[in-house]
Write a protein that holds these residues in place. Sequence first.
Motif, short mmCIF file in Angstrom:
data_model
loop_
_atom_site.label_atom_id
_atom_site.label_comp_id
_atom_site.label_asym_id
_atom_site.label_seq_id
_atom_site.Cartn_x
_atom_site.Cartn_y
_atom_site.Cartn_z
N HIS A 92 -4.72 17.77 52.24
CA HIS A 92 -5.73 17.81 53.30
C HIS A 92 -7.03 18.40 52.76
CE1 HIS A 92 -7.65 19.01 57.11
NE2 HIS A 92 -6.89 18.09 57.68
N GLU A 93 -6.94 19.46 51.96
CA GLU A 93 -8.13 20.07 51.36
C GLU A 93 -8.86 19.07 50.47
OE1 GLU A 93 -6.62 24.73 51.06
OE2 GLU A 93 -6.35 23.36 49.37
N VAL A 94 -8.09 18.33 49.68
CA VAL A 94 -8.69 17.34 48.79
C VAL A 94 -9.35 16.23 49.60
CG1 VAL A 94 -8.20 15.58 47.04
CG2 VAL A 94 -7.14 17.85 46.86
N ALA A 95 -8.67 15.77 50.64
CA ALA A 95 -9.23 14.70 51.48
C ALA A 95 -10.56 15.13 52.10
CB ALA A 95 -8.23 14.31 52.56
N VAL A 96 -10.62 16.34 52.62
CA VAL A 96 -11.85 16.83 53.22
C VAL A 96 -12.96 16.92 52.17
CG1 VAL A 96 -12.97 18.82 54.31
CG2 VAL A 96 -10.71 18.06 55.10
N ALA A 97 -12.64 17.36 50.98
CA ALA A 97 -13.63 17.44 49.90
C ALA A 97 -14.15 16.05 49.54
CB ALA A 97 -13.02 18.12 48.68
N VAL A 98 -13.26 15.06 49.51
CA VAL A 98 -13.68 13.68 49.26
C VAL A 98 -14.64 13.24 50.37
CG1 VAL A 98 -12.92 11.27 49.20
CG2 VAL A 98 -11.65 13.01 47.94
N GLY A 99 -14.30 13.59 51.61
CA GLY A 99 -15.16 13.24 52.73
C GLY A 99 -16.53 13.89 52.66
N GLN A 100 -16.60 15.03 52.01
CA GLN A 100 -17.87 15.74 51.85
C GLN A 100 -18.67 15.23 50.65
OE1 GLN A 100 -16.22 19.68 51.63
NE2 GLN A 100 -16.44 20.04 53.84
N GLY A 101 -18.12 14.22 49.95
CA GLY A 101 -18.84 13.59 48.86
C GLY A 101 -18.70 14.26 47.51
N THR B 287 -4.96 16.83 38.25
CA THR B 287 -4.24 17.20 39.47
C THR B 287 -4.94 16.65 40.70
OG1 THR B 287 -3.34 19.22 38.49
CG2 THR B 287 -3.45 19.13 40.89
N VAL B 288 -6.28 16.71 40.71
CA VAL B 288 -7.04 16.15 41.83
C VAL B 288 -6.78 14.65 41.95
CG1 VAL B 288 -9.35 15.66 42.72
CG2 VAL B 288 -8.84 17.90 41.72
N LYS B 289 -6.80 13.96 40.81
CA LYS B 289 -6.54 12.52 40.83
C LYS B 289 -5.16 12.22 41.37
CE LYS B 289 -9.63 11.24 37.00
NZ LYS B 289 -9.69 10.70 35.62
N ALA B 290 -4.18 13.04 41.01
CA ALA B 290 -2.81 12.85 41.49
C ALA B 290 -2.75 13.04 43.01
CB ALA B 290 -1.86 13.81 40.80
N HIS B 291 -3.46 14.06 43.51
CA HIS B 291 -3.50 14.29 44.96
C HIS B 291 -4.13 13.09 45.67
CE1 HIS B 291 -1.88 18.26 45.17
NE2 HIS B 291 -2.84 18.83 44.45
N ILE B 292 -5.22 12.57 45.11
CA ILE B 292 -5.90 11.43 45.74
C ILE B 292 -4.99 10.21 45.76
CG2 ILE B 292 -7.79 9.78 45.46
CD1 ILE B 292 -9.52 12.14 44.53
N THR B 293 -4.26 10.00 44.68
CA THR B 293 -3.32 8.88 44.65
C THR B 293 -2.27 9.01 45.74
OG1 THR B 293 -3.62 8.54 42.27
CG2 THR B 293 -1.58 7.69 43.25
N ARG B 294 -1.75 10.24 45.93
CA ARG B 294 -0.75 10.46 46.99
C ARG B 294 -1.35 10.27 48.38
NH1 ARG B 294 1.24 14.39 43.29
NH2 ARG B 294 0.01 16.07 44.25
N ILE B 295 -2.60 10.71 48.55
CA ILE B 295 -3.27 10.53 49.84
C ILE B 295 -3.41 9.05 50.16
CG2 ILE B 295 -5.46 10.83 51.08
CD1 ILE B 295 -5.79 13.47 49.44
N LEU B 296 -3.86 8.28 49.19
CA LEU B 296 -4.03 6.84 49.38
C LEU B 296 -2.70 6.19 49.75
CD1 LEU B 296 -6.42 6.02 46.41
CD2 LEU B 296 -7.03 6.14 48.82
N THR B 297 -1.63 6.61 49.08
CA THR B 297 -0.31 6.03 49.35
C THR B 297 0.19 6.42 50.73
OG1 THR B 297 0.25 6.06 46.99
CG2 THR B 297 2.07 5.91 48.56
#
Length: 217
Positions: A162-171, A187-197
């Motif tokens: 959730h923290e990573v998603a919000v940071a992505v949303g903030q650009g 690690t960030v890339k791994a989190h983003i991959t899991r979020i997308l999935t």
Amino acid sequence: MSATIRVLVVDDDALVRAGLTMMLDGADGITVVGEAGDGDELPAVLDAHPADVVLMDIRMARVNGIAATRRTRARAEPPEVVVLTTFDTDENVLRALRAGASGFLLKDSPPADIADAVRRVAAGDPILSPRVTRRLMDRAATEAGAYDRARAALAALSTREHEVAVAVGQGRTNAEIAAELFVSVATVKAHITRILTKLELGNRTQIALLVHDADLC
């Protein structure tokens, strides 16, 4: 992605295609590998000339840029798509982002900005022009039920996701997120991959739209 970023230009105006091709072929690290005059030509051109980034016009006669973006992003190992628009009020831009485009550019953008956008998208960073992004994302938030749907979707994420998603949303870029959360870029890339999935999304832009719909940025 190859060392040289391969670009394919899709536009129904031959002069626009010629101008973009001339400009991008002279940019460092970028080569234009093909052109298409309409969305219906794109699959065959991509088969013949694999690309890393597609610059996609929205308004085309037979298959428009929205439908072509959706089909392109459904391919195996799809290229990134940046939609092109003449007017910042074009109502189809938001639909193109939801179809899987990594962002958009105005056709009157300076050549250096277009080349920079191609490099950034190829590196995994979405391109959302500040001039029009807020208006488009505000429109998304007014869709019926958008807030509730977004909140429910994000609730499926872990605290860190959730923290990573919000940071992505903030650009924020991957490097900026990693520094803020004291983790590695990998690690960030791994989190983003899991979020997308988990959320069944196609790219970072769609994460950003969802976060905005949830009023978290």
